[in-house]
Design a protein around this motif. Structure first.
Motif, mmCIF file in Angstrom:
data_model
loop_
_atom_site.group_PDB
_atom_site.id
_atom_site.type_symbol
_atom_site.label_atom_id
_atom_site.label_comp_id
_atom_site.label_asym_id
_atom_site.label_seq_id
_atom_site.Cartn_x
_atom_site.Cartn_y
_atom_site.Cartn_z
ATOM 1 N N THR A 12 0.832 -1.198 0.000
ATOM 2 C CA THR A 12 0.000 0.000 0.000
ATOM 3 C C THR A 12 0.876 1.263 0.000
ATOM 4 O OG1 THR A 12 -1.700 1.216 1.203
ATOM 5 C CG2 THR A 12 -0.284 -0.166 2.549
ATOM 6 N N ASN A 13 0.441 2.259 -0.770
ATOM 7 C CA ASN A 13 1.137 3.547 -0.893
ATOM 8 C C ASN A 13 2.375 3.507 -1.809
ATOM 9 O OD1 ASN A 13 0.698 6.251 -0.041
ATOM 10 N ND2 ASN A 13 2.575 6.172 1.152
ATOM 11 N N GLY A 22 2.347 3.541 -5.073
ATOM 12 C CA GLY A 22 2.164 4.399 -6.247
ATOM 13 C C GLY A 22 1.450 3.694 -7.396
ATOM 14 N N LYS A 23 0.720 2.633 -7.098
ATOM 15 C CA LYS A 23 0.014 1.868 -8.145
ATOM 16 C C LYS A 23 -1.030 2.721 -8.864
ATOM 17 C CE LYS A 23 -1.291 -1.046 -4.974
ATOM 18 N NZ LYS A 23 -0.507 -0.431 -3.860
ATOM 19 N N SER A 24 -1.876 3.379 -8.086
ATOM 20 C CA SER A 24 -2.945 4.184 -8.693
ATOM 21 C C SER A 24 -2.364 5.374 -9.449
ATOM 22 C CB SER A 24 -3.912 4.678 -7.620
ATOM 23 O OG SER A 24 -4.462 3.580 -6.931
ATOM 24 N N THR A 25 -1.295 5.945 -8.913
ATOM 25 C CA THR A 25 -0.629 7.051 -9.604
ATOM 26 C C THR A 25 -0.174 6.586 -10.986
ATOM 27 O OG1 THR A 25 0.150 7.850 -7.469
ATOM 28 C CG2 THR A 25 1.234 8.746 -9.421
ATOM 29 N N PHE A 76 -4.093 2.106 2.044
ATOM 30 C CA PHE A 76 -5.337 1.578 1.470
ATOM 31 C C PHE A 76 -6.224 2.642 0.826
ATOM 32 C CE2 PHE A 76 -4.449 -1.512 4.944
ATOM 33 C CZ PHE A 76 -4.016 -2.506 4.104
ATOM 34 N N ALA A 77 -5.613 3.473 -0.004
ATOM 35 C CA ALA A 77 -6.416 4.446 -0.737
ATOM 36 C C ALA A 77 -7.342 3.716 -1.717
ATOM 37 C CB ALA A 77 -5.521 5.427 -1.472
ATOM 38 N N THR A 78 -6.835 2.646 -2.288
ATOM 39 C CA THR A 78 -7.602 1.880 -3.275
ATOM 40 C C THR A 78 -8.143 0.600 -2.661
ATOM 41 O OG1 THR A 78 -6.073 2.620 -4.978
ATOM 42 C CG2 THR A 78 -7.509 0.753 -5.533
ATOM 43 N N LYS A 131 9.174 5.906 -7.442
ATOM 44 C CA LYS A 131 9.544 7.021 -6.553
ATOM 45 C C LYS A 131 11.056 7.242 -6.474
ATOM 46 C CE LYS A 131 5.514 6.388 -3.511
ATOM 47 N NZ LYS A 131 4.923 6.667 -2.210
ATOM 48 N N ASP A 191 12.603 9.547 -7.685
ATOM 49 C CA ASP A 191 12.850 10.987 -7.516
ATOM 50 C C ASP A 191 13.068 11.345 -6.044
ATOM 51 O OD1 ASP A 191 10.020 10.178 -7.536
ATOM 52 O OD2 ASP A 191 9.637 12.244 -6.925
ATOM 53 N N ALA A 248 7.013 7.851 -11.165
ATOM 54 C CA ALA A 248 5.719 8.041 -11.842
ATOM 55 C C ALA A 248 5.506 9.513 -12.187
ATOM 56 C CB ALA A 248 4.590 7.547 -10.947
#
Ligand SMILES: Nc1nc2c(ncn2[C@@H]2O[C@H](COP(=O)(O)OP(=O)(O)OP(=O)(O)O)[C@@H](O)[C@H]2O)c(=O)[nH]1
Ligand SMILES: [Mg+2]
Length: 433
Positions: free
Chosen positions: A216-217, A219-222, A239-241, A328, A330, A351
């Motif tokens: 979780t976190n 960057g999958k959804s990004t 768990f944003a998604t 990530k 960067d 991303a």
């Protein structure tokens, strides 16, 4: 570790002290234990709790009655009083008896990591499938903990640990819960049947499917959003998604594939939850390729990767071909980026960088296009040329001295070639793996 001061004026409703037991193997891995507790803080905040303080105890084994030792229970009690806290969250899973004993001694609500995660999922679930799955997981967690509890669960009251679709059901007895579980499973089967039909259609259409998985976190959804212009919820939180989202992605060759975002994994992911979300995670099993997205900037990167590998194994997807995306980059210095490596294929990227997204697409293209074949065709056979462009991507092209024959190196799409390429077979001159 002190987190908030007494001066907080507007008290939130649920004021928590977090507790962790460091026992067994974990005692020799202080860093891991600290990280787990740190993650529990994030989980608690994501669930909407105010975290006042965390305490941990080093102990050879767990206490059967209270998990932590008697002395520590007293210490915790004083702490809860001092903070005027009304909830204690334990990083380890508690038995029904431990919850009851702790509640009796401490007179606050007691929940564990599993309940916290289930609560977050309950708050997040939006689709019918997600809602059914969370309720199933909540009830499965609850059922074995009901024994000896007597009449009902009213002691739980409302709020954390009781939110969501399972909420009203918590007042019912075991028989009722068992019936509800059976009913939920029936309804889920129906949803799953629909999904399977949908997937079947997609598979028959020969469209290549790629699943984004990861901690979780990470960057999958990004990545899904940046690659496909999707509009999936992105947040710097756990768990944003929850529900899988699929979008078409056009590769540089013009070929379209389907990219699916999935729920993030976490250490000690409740087993009931993995079981309940199996249907959602079937997307992973169906994928032609898994993109394992990693937050390269996390100090616990290796551990997170191991957790993802574990869950993939639990899902039976560990043998699938996989591409590790060290995301990530960067956020970390260049000399540390060189340390990012995995067995098998991987890419280091951000991303946030357009150029990196293009590199990822090219890599996907070469990974998905199978192997390379060389064909020699009469220049006059326009029909075969068209077919050739359909079943793969032309990498190089040469013309014979007499101009009557054309030679092509083609990155073959195996599925397409198997279905439509038979006319081309007589014109293959060399084959490389
Ligand atoms: N600096 C930087 N931040 C990133 C990058 N990719 C994602 N993020 C940030 O990381 C946070 C989490 O991103 P999400 O895309 O929500 O992560 P996720 O893997 O979908 O997370 P869950 O849905 O919770 O499993 C967000 O704040 C993003 O803006 C990246 O390459 N660089
Ligand atoms: Mg997400």
């Amino acid at each position: 570790m002190k987190i908030a001061s007494h001066e907080v004026v507007a008290k939130r409703e649920e004021r928590a002290v977090l507790v962790s037991l460091v026992s067994g193997e974990l005692r020799r891995q202080a860093e891991l234990a600290a990280y787990s507790l740190q993650e529990l803080v994030l989980l608690a905040e994501t669930a909407g709790l105010e975290v006042l303080e965390t305490i941990s105890q080093n102990r050879e084994t767990a206490d059967t009655k209270w998990l932590i030792g008697k002395g520590k229970v007293e210490e915790l009690k004083a702490l809860l009083l001092a903070h005027d806290a009304n909830i204690a969250v334990f990083d380890q899973e508690l038995s029904g008896a431990q919850v009851r004993n702790l509640e009796e001694s401490l007179d606050v609500k007691i929940i564990d990591r599993t309940q916290l995660i289930l609560d977050i999922f309950a708050q997040r679930a939006k689709t019918r499938e997600g809602i059914l799955q969370v309720e199933l997981a909540q009830l499965s967690y609850l059922l074995p903990r009901l024994s000896g509890q007597g009449k009902n669960l009213s002691r739980l009251g409302g709020g954390i640990g009781t939110r969501g679709p399972g909420e009203t059901k918590l007042e019912t007895d075991r028989r009722h819960i068992r019936e509800r579980i059976a009913e939920l499973k029936r309804q889920l089967q129906e949803v799953v049947r629909h999904r399977t039909l949908h997937r079947e259609r997609r598979r028959k259409s020969g469209i290549v499917q790629v699943a984004l998985v990861g901690y979780t976190n990470a960057g999958k959804s990004t990545l899904l959003n940046r690659l496909t212009n999707a509009d999936v919820y992105v947040q710097n939180q756990l768990f944003a998604t929850l529900d899988p989202t699929s979008r078409a992605l056009k590769l540089p060759s013009g070929k379209e594939i389907v990219l699916t975002d999935t729920v993030g994994f976490i250490q000690h992911l409740p087993h009931d939850l993995v079981a309940a979300f199996r249907a959602t995670l079937e997307e992973v099993n169906e994928a032609n390729l898994i993109l394992h997205v990693v937050d390269s900037s996390s100090a616990m990167r290796e551990e997170q990767m191991a957790v993802v590998a574990e869950v993939l194994e639990e899902l039976g997807a560990h043998q699938k071909s996989c591409l590790v995306v060290f995301n990530k980059t960067d956020l970390i210095p260049a000399n540390e980026q060189e340390l990012l490596a995995a067995t098998g294929d991987y890419i280091r990227m951000s991303a946030m960088e357009d150029a990196d997204l293009e590199r990822l697409k090219l890599l996907l293209q070469s990974r998905l296009s199978g192997h390379t074949l060389t064909f020699r065709l009469p220049a006059a056979r326009g029909d075969l040329l068209a077919l050739l462009y359909r079943v793969g991507d032309v990498i190089a092209q040469r013309t014979s001295e007499e101009n009557d024959m054309l030679e092509f190196d083609v990155s073959i799409n195996d599925e397409d070639y198997a279905k439509n390429g038979h006319l081309l077979v007589p014109f293959v001159v060399t084959a490389t793996a």
